[in-house]
Every structure is written in structure tokens, then in C-alpha cells.
Motif scaffolding. Structure first.
Motif, mmCIF file in Angstrom:
data_model
loop_
_atom_site.group_PDB
_atom_site.id
_atom_site.type_symbol
_atom_site.label_atom_id
_atom_site.label_comp_id
_atom_site.label_asym_id
_atom_site.label_seq_id
_atom_site.Cartn_x
_atom_site.Cartn_y
_atom_site.Cartn_z
ATOM 1 N N ALA A 100 0.832 -1.206 0.000
ATOM 2 C CA ALA A 100 0.000 0.000 0.000
ATOM 3 C C ALA A 100 0.864 1.251 0.000
ATOM 4 N N LEU A 101 1.952 1.228 0.755
ATOM 5 C CA LEU A 101 2.860 2.374 0.789
ATOM 6 C C LEU A 101 3.491 2.609 -0.584
ATOM 7 N N ALA A 102 3.982 1.532 -1.192
ATOM 8 C CA ALA A 102 4.648 1.664 -2.488
ATOM 9 C C ALA A 102 3.680 2.162 -3.559
ATOM 10 N N LEU A 103 2.458 1.631 -3.551
ATOM 11 C CA LEU A 103 1.490 2.021 -4.576
ATOM 12 C C LEU A 103 1.015 3.456 -4.366
ATOM 13 N N ALA A 104 0.798 3.854 -3.106
ATOM 14 C CA ALA A 104 0.386 5.230 -2.848
ATOM 15 C C ALA A 104 1.441 6.213 -3.350
ATOM 16 N N GLU A 105 2.698 5.903 -3.090
ATOM 17 C CA GLU A 105 3.783 6.779 -3.548
ATOM 18 C C GLU A 105 3.818 6.843 -5.076
ATOM 19 N N ARG A 106 3.611 5.707 -5.716
ATOM 20 C CA ARG A 106 3.687 5.655 -7.176
ATOM 21 C C ARG A 106 2.531 6.414 -7.815
ATOM 22 N N LEU A 107 1.326 6.254 -7.281
ATOM 23 C CA LEU A 107 0.175 6.953 -7.834
ATOM 24 C C LEU A 107 0.283 8.452 -7.631
ATOM 25 N N ASP A 114 -0.815 18.885 -7.724
ATOM 26 C CA ASP A 114 -0.567 18.635 -6.307
ATOM 27 C C ASP A 114 -1.446 17.526 -5.752
ATOM 28 N N ILE A 115 -1.852 16.598 -6.604
ATOM 29 C CA ILE A 115 -2.615 15.440 -6.128
ATOM 30 C C ILE A 115 -1.618 14.447 -5.543
ATOM 31 N N ASN A 116 -1.544 14.417 -4.231
ATOM 32 C CA ASN A 116 -0.512 13.645 -3.539
ATOM 33 C C ASN A 116 -1.043 12.675 -2.500
ATOM 34 N N ARG A 117 -2.353 12.651 -2.258
ATOM 35 C CA ARG A 117 -2.911 11.776 -1.232
ATOM 36 C C ARG A 117 -3.756 10.686 -1.882
ATOM 37 N N VAL A 118 -3.587 9.450 -1.400
ATOM 38 C CA VAL A 118 -4.238 8.286 -2.000
ATOM 39 C C VAL A 118 -5.018 7.540 -0.925
ATOM 40 N N PHE A 119 -6.322 7.437 -1.136
ATOM 41 C CA PHE A 119 -7.203 6.683 -0.242
ATOM 42 C C PHE A 119 -7.693 5.470 -1.017
ATOM 43 N N PHE A 120 -7.368 4.269 -0.542
ATOM 44 C CA PHE A 120 -7.687 3.053 -1.289
ATOM 45 C C PHE A 120 -9.104 2.565 -1.010
ATOM 46 N N THR A 121 -9.721 2.048 -2.067
ATOM 47 C CA THR A 121 -11.056 1.461 -2.012
ATOM 48 C C THR A 121 -10.994 0.087 -2.668
ATOM 49 N N VAL A 122 -12.161 -0.491 -2.941
ATOM 50 C CA VAL A 122 -12.216 -1.805 -3.571
ATOM 51 C C VAL A 122 -12.746 -1.737 -5.000
ATOM 52 N N SER A 123 -13.511 -0.686 -5.330
ATOM 53 C CA SER A 123 -14.153 -0.629 -6.648
ATOM 54 C C SER A 123 -14.326 0.817 -7.087
ATOM 55 N N GLY A 298 -7.738 -5.608 -13.669
ATOM 56 C CA GLY A 298 -8.818 -6.514 -13.311
ATOM 57 C C GLY A 298 -8.367 -7.792 -12.630
ATOM 58 N N TYR A 299 -7.090 -7.947 -12.367
ATOM 59 C CA TYR A 299 -6.593 -9.183 -11.769
ATOM 60 C C TYR A 299 -6.898 -9.285 -10.284
ATOM 61 N N ALA A 300 -7.218 -8.175 -9.650
ATOM 62 C CA ALA A 300 -7.602 -8.153 -8.243
ATOM 63 C C ALA A 300 -8.433 -6.898 -8.026
ATOM 64 N N PRO A 301 -9.419 -6.951 -7.120
ATOM 65 C CA PRO A 301 -10.263 -5.771 -6.901
ATOM 66 C C PRO A 301 -9.533 -4.680 -6.136
ATOM 67 N N LEU A 302 -9.522 -3.470 -6.720
ATOM 68 C CA LEU A 302 -8.859 -2.336 -6.073
ATOM 69 C C LEU A 302 -9.305 -1.046 -6.744
ATOM 70 N N GLY A 303 -9.546 -0.046 -5.942
ATOM 71 C CA GLY A 303 -9.814 1.295 -6.434
ATOM 72 C C GLY A 303 -9.041 2.287 -5.600
ATOM 73 N N ALA A 304 -9.098 3.554 -5.991
ATOM 74 C CA ALA A 304 -8.396 4.582 -5.233
ATOM 75 C C ALA A 304 -9.025 5.939 -5.495
ATOM 76 N N VAL A 305 -9.001 6.765 -4.465
ATOM 77 C CA VAL A 305 -9.364 8.177 -4.577
ATOM 78 C C VAL A 305 -8.077 8.968 -4.386
ATOM 79 N N LEU A 306 -7.745 9.763 -5.384
ATOM 80 C CA LEU A 306 -6.531 10.578 -5.343
ATOM 81 C C LEU A 306 -6.940 12.024 -5.098
ATOM 82 N N GLY A 329 -7.273 -1.150 -0.081
ATOM 83 C CA GLY A 329 -5.814 -1.216 0.021
ATOM 84 C C GLY A 329 -5.306 -2.593 0.381
ATOM 85 N N HIS A 330 -6.076 -3.629 0.026
ATOM 86 C CA HIS A 330 -5.676 -5.013 0.298
ATOM 87 C C HIS A 330 -4.251 -5.252 -0.203
#
Length: 462
Positions: A100-107, A114-123, A298-306, A329-330
Motif C-alpha cells: 500500500a505504501l509503495a502504490l500510494a507513492e507511485r500513484l 498537487d494530487i498527492n494523497r491516495v485513499f484506497f477502495t475496492v471498486s 482486473g486481476y484483483a479488486p482495487l480502487g483509489a481516490v486521489l 488497500g488489500h
């Protein structure tokens, strides 16, 4: 049933019985569904999937606008397996995990401005729901509690949960679930093909459509309007592309009235339009981006709000966003997303889409020799073919005729031709194509030939 001791994918001896008696399919008229004709998809490879009878289908919809890098990628399976062995699950409620840390940094690094904050969801729907809740709390924290309304476009789809469905602009998708969450308003979309204003001037039409957003803000009262939710290219209705300058004018309007601009990129992000985000393609700066689908192919359920630094600032001063989910953020999904983004980068997927966009369009435009084809429109690897009764006058089909042609003939003919795509009559009848981003001319030709076969038969039904 005895416990399974192997790790092979599960099988069912009588799928038709289970479909009839147990499985409740999504968005499907189950009672009218002939159970022996429901394909049971058992594997995928590249741009193709295979059913339990050995039939091959070209996946012209990337599953559901999701499978960017194609089916059967061992790299993504390996990433999931390795993460599962190391840490299969842990929540983000006061803890963090390396994926989750690595993906948040990458996104955050990939997102515009200045979109720098990532909140993970499922869909995707959960991302939209999360964004609206976040926006409401943001304005309460900044001393503007009356700003809670949302503006979205006619026929736009934003999800099925009660909040996201309230933002959705498709009347037929909402009627059975009324009353919904109040405080949402609709404005015209960017369907230039059906323009009644400035029909001879694309840019002027775009300004007109954007100005309807300001008109709605002023009508509702700027002190009550919190956000505008827009897809870069609108899905429902058939790939409505924004006219030049449209999003820049929307951004100006939002700035003028202290309204947040949400770019709903559940479909458009991660290469569907040839860029990491549709906002990059069309050159505008959102306050929030909602994503899902192509983030993991689509290989695993994941969404994000940036979200932008501006949105996060009041929360950084001690407020808690009282929102979350068990699987947001599974760690396995985040690991798959990282491997997916690695593939997108190493294989030059974004550039591949940009390089092949014109060829895809040109191939579909061959269909203009069929009188039923009104318009081919879209961008990147996201295209629609609108069907009409009379191309010269743009005469529409009646609802009954559209259903008869699409459901009674075209869908069945495309299935028989081995093409998975979407025949949609929620607005005007359209066929949508959004294949895996690894496709090239061979697949474009296959799609065109399958469509030609189906639509030539439909012409005889007019």
C-alpha cells in the motif's frame, strides 16, 4: 462436499443448473436468460478468452474496461502469489503495509499537479462514494457546511451504491431504488452528434455545455454546490469526447465558485486513453481523481481516490475521515497493481495506445458503408459506434426497435462471431469497444469484421 486438497480452479459439473438455481448475475435479466446459452469463461490469454466448450472470443471490452495488459499474465499471478505467501491480508486502519505504501507513492508521483494523497477502495463505485463523503466533510471542516450538492452529466454512470447512484445520470438505473440521496443535479453531456445548440461549431458547443454547469451552480446557489463529477470521456451514451477547451472552461467555473472538480477515471485512467490519467490527455487539473478497473488490469479488486494537498490540509490538522472498508488497500491487490504498472511501463503501453489510436478509428470507420452506422467516436482504445435508422437525418430508432435490433439480433450475432463487446441501448443504441491495450491491427480487423457481419444483418431488420 469433501474438502478440496488440490489448488486447481474449481469446476461445476452442471453450470446451467447452478445458473438457474443459484447464481444471481449482475445487470442481467435472469428470468429471461436461457441458462444453456450463458457462456462459462474458463481461461484467458492475451486479447482472448475461452469458454468451457473451447470457443474463443476476442475480448473487445477488456472484461469490463479493465484488462489493460491482457489475460493470462504470469507476472501478475506471481505477484499475487508472492504477496499472499508473505502477507495475505491486513487492514489500513491505523496500520500500513509495504504494497500500500509503495502504490500510494507511485500513484501520487503519476498524478497531475498537487494530487498527492491516495485513499484506497475496492471498486470504482466505492471510489465515487468515498469522494463525495470526503468532499462533504472537507467543506464542513473549512467552514462551509452548506456546500454539499453535486452536479454531474446526463446519462453519465458513476456507480451503483446509493450515493454514487444518486450522482449517476441514467434514469432507468435509478428508478427502482428511489428515493436516493438528495442534492444532485444534471447538466448536458458533450454529445456533439446530437447537438441542438452550436451544432456547426464544435468548440462553441463545448463552451455552451460547460456554461450549463455554471448555470446550474448559480441556480442552486454557489454556497450549496460542492463538486462537479465528470468522466474525461463519458462512457454511457457511447464515448462522448470533450470538445476543445471544455475542461479548461469547467476548471475556470469551478475556481470561480469554489466548487471541486472530480475527474471520474474509473474507466479512463491507466492507459485507456493513452495516458496515466485522462486529465493528462485533455490538459486539466482536477481536485480529486477516482479510479479502479485498469489499476490492476482486473486481476484483483482495487480502487483509489486521489486527492489534492488542498483537500487533505484540514484533515492534516487533526480531523479524522470516518470512512474505510475491510479490503480497501488489500496488500495482494496493491502488489498486483504494482506489477501491473510495471508491465504498463516496461511494455510502453501508453505510447502503444497513442500510436494505434488512429488505426483503430480508421478501421472502425470502414463501417460507414453500412447505412445503420451513424457515428464512430471515441479516443485511445475506447470507441463507440452509434446506430441510426436513417444516417442522413440522424433519425433515431424507437425504444422497441432499438431493443429488437440490439438484443434480438446484434448481441447474438456478435456472440456467434466470437466478439465480446457491449451493445447498449440506455441512451441511443451504441456498440462499445474497449479491448486490452496490447491489441493491434489484427484485433482491430477482427472487431470490424464481426461488427460488419452483425450490422449487415441488422440493416435487413430496419
Amino acid at each position: 462436499m469433501s474438502p478440496r486438497t488440490d489448488h486447481r480452479p474449481p469446476t461445476v459439473t452442471d453450470p446451467a443448473r447452478v445458473i438457474r438455481d443459484n447464481l444471481w448475475m449482475h445487470f442481467t435479466q435472469q428470468g429471461d436468460c436461457s441458462t444453456d446459452k450463458v457462456p462459462v469463461i474458463v481461461r484467458g490469454e492475451g486479447a482472448y478468452v475461452y469458454d468451457d466448450q473451447g470457443r474463443r472470443y476476442l475480448d473487445g471490452l477488456a472484461g469490463l474496461f479493465a484488462v489493460q495488459v491482457g489475460h493470462g499474465r504470469e507476472e501478475l499471478a506471481a505477484a499475487a502469489a508472492e504477496q499472499t505467501r508473505q502477507l495475505a491480508y491486513f487492514p489500513l486502519w491505523g496500520y500500513a503495509t509495504p504494497p500500500a505504501l509503495a502504490l500510494a507513492e507511485r500513484l501520487a508521483a503519476a498524478a497531475p499537479g498537487d494530487i498527492n494523497r491516495v485513499f484506497f477502495t475496492v471498486s470504482g463505485g466505492e471510489s465515487v462514494e468515498t469522494a463525495w463523503k470526503l468532499i462533504r466533510q472537507y467543506f464542513k471542516l473549512t467552514g462551509k457546511p452548506t456546500k454539499h450538492k453535486v452536479i454531474s452529466r446526463a446519462m453519465a454512470y458513476h456507480g451503483t451504491s446509493m450515493g454514487a447512484l444518486s450522482i449517476t445520470g441514467i434514469p432507468g438505473a435509478k428508478a427502482d431504488f428511489e428515493p436516493l440521496v438528495p442534492s444532485t443535479q444534471r447538466v448536458p453531456n458533450t454529445n456533439f452528434y446530437r447537438a441542438t445548440e452550436h451544432a456547426d461549431d464544435y468548440e462553441a458547443y463545448g463552451r455552451w455545455a460547460a456554461d450549463r454547469i455554471e448555470e446550474a451552480i448559480l441556480f442552486e446557489g454557489p454556497e450549496t454546490v460542492a463538486a462537479v463529477f465528470l468522466e474525461p470521456v463519458q462512457n454511457t451514451g457511447g464515448c462522448f469526447v470533450p470538445p476543445p477547451g471544455y475542461f479548461q472552461r469547467v476548471r475556470e467555473i469551478c475556481n470561480r465558485h469554489d466548487v471541486l472538480l472530480v475527474s471520474d477515471e474509473v474507466i479512463c485512467a491507466f492507459g485507456r486513453l493513452g495516458y496515466a490519467f485522462g486529465a493528462d490527455k485533455y490538459g486539466y487539473q482536477p481536485d480529486i481523481i477516482t479510479t479502479a478497473k485498469g489499476l490492476t488490469s482486473g486481476y484483483a479488486p482495487l480502487g483509489a481516490v486521489l486527492a489534492s494537498d488542498k483537500i487533505f490540509e484540514p484533515f492534516n490538522k487533526g480531523a479524522t475521515f470516518m470512512h474505510g472498508s475491510t479490503y480497501g488497500g488489500h496488500p495482494v491487490s496493491c502488489a498486483v497493481a504494482m506489477a501491473n504498472l510495471d508491465l504498463i511501463e516496461s511494455e510502453g503501453i501508453y505510447q502503444h495506445v497513442r500510436d494505434n489510436e488512429a488505426a483503430f478509428r480508421t478501421t472502425l470507420e470502414r463501417l460507414y458503408d453500412l447505412p445503420i452506422v451513424g457515428e464512430v467516436r471515441g479516443a485511445g482504445f475506447f470507441w463507440a459506434v452509434e446506430l441510426v435508422k436513417d444516417r442522413e437525418t440522424k433519425e433515431k430508432f424507437t425504444d422497441a426497435d432499438a431493443h429488437r435490433i440490439l438484443k434480438g439480433h446484434v448481441s447474438e450475432a456478435l456472440f456467434e462471431a466470437g466478439l465480446h463487446c457491449r451493445a447498449d441501448d440506455r441512451a441511443e443504441p451504441v456498440i462499445q469497444l474497449a479491448p486490452p491495450l496490447i491489441c493491434g491491427q489484427q484485433q482491430f480487423d477482427e472487431m470490424e469484421q464481426a461488427l460488419r457481419h452483425a450490422l449487415a444483418g441488422a440493416v435487413k431488420l430496419i
